[in-house]
Enzyme design. Structure first.
Site, short mmCIF file in Angstrom:
data_model
loop_
_atom_site.label_atom_id
_atom_site.label_comp_id
_atom_site.label_asym_id
_atom_site.label_seq_id
_atom_site.Cartn_x
_atom_site.Cartn_y
_atom_site.Cartn_z
N CYS A 74 7.79 7.49 65.04
CA CYS A 74 7.09 8.05 63.91
C CYS A 74 7.57 9.45 63.94
CB CYS A 74 5.45 7.88 63.90
SG CYS A 74 4.77 8.04 62.38
N HIS A 86 4.01 2.73 65.63
CA HIS A 86 3.37 3.26 66.84
C HIS A 86 3.28 2.08 67.72
CE1 HIS A 86 1.76 7.54 65.78
NE2 HIS A 86 1.98 6.99 64.56
N GLU A 119 2.73 2.32 70.66
CA GLU A 119 1.74 2.49 71.84
C GLU A 119 0.38 2.41 71.30
OE1 GLU A 119 2.89 4.76 69.73
OE2 GLU A 119 1.49 6.34 69.25
#
Ligand code: GLN
Length: 197
Positions: free
Chosen positions: A79, A170, A172
């Site tokens: 990002c 994202h 994660e």
């Protein structure tokens, strides 16, 4: 033991560290140029690219980050991290680290859908990856040496150029660890390649 750093000046740092540890690799938060010497790969997390750039300058890290990349140590920009890596940012004169041959557009999903989740099919990673997009950028153009790994809705959202990996979402923020473990494999392969030199 393989060590992966997360640039910890701002943004989604803890979540990345947890995802890396799940792959059985040591995760360290990197807050200074010196700390770059002790890691085998680096994640540039999501957050706010302009704020991150300001902090990179404050801590004198721009040149050391470029050096880290120039010795082929893998870097994964997610990002805002993707924006930091891009050679060119639409509508902006200046880039940041600028070493990946891609042109990016910031905040490229309109106001109504600032955040959304989409099922992605990612080359070399797999099908149905839950992509979490938050005020996400996308890649408008890639250079010759860049491989497109994923497109969503006609927009390029993940790409790789040698030891540089970048995605607009994202990885994660989901329990699906496939994208992070793909990067961990890149890091392991680069350690082996460097030991052979
Ligand atoms: N919109 C942010 C930027 O331009 C990126 C958003 C994110 O990292 N989730 O830096």
């Amino acid at each position: 033991m393989t060590k992966i750093g997360i640039l910890a000046l701002q943004g989604a740092v803890r979540e990345h560290a947890a995802a890396i540890r799940k792959c059985g690799v040591e995760a360290v938060e990197v807050k200074s140029a010196e700390e770059l010497q002790y890691i085998d790969g680096l994640i540039l997390p999501g957050g706010e690219s302009t704020t991150m750039r300001r902090l990179i300058d404050t801590y004198d890290m721009l040149k050391p980050l470029k050096r880290f990349i120039s010795v082929d140590k893998p870097v994964f920009g997610t990002c805002a991290g993707l924006i930091l890596l891009a050679r060119s940012i639409e509508g902006q004169e200046e880039n940041h680290i600028g070493m990946m041959d891609i042109v990016v557009r910031r905040n490229s999903y309109g106001r109504q859908i600032q955040s959304f989740e989409a099922n992605l099919n990612i080359k070399d990673i797999g099908q149905d990856f839950p992509g979490v997009f938050i005020r996400a950028p996308h890649i408008v153009k890639v250079g010759e040496g860049v491989e497109i790994l994923c497109e969503h809705d006609g927009k390029i959202v993940m790409a790789r150029q040698d030891s540089l990996l970048a995605c607009a979402f994202h990885p994660e923020l989901t329990d699906d660890n496939r994208a992070i473990s793909y990067f961990v494999k890149m890091v392991r392969a680069s350690i082996i390649a460097r030991n052979k030199l």
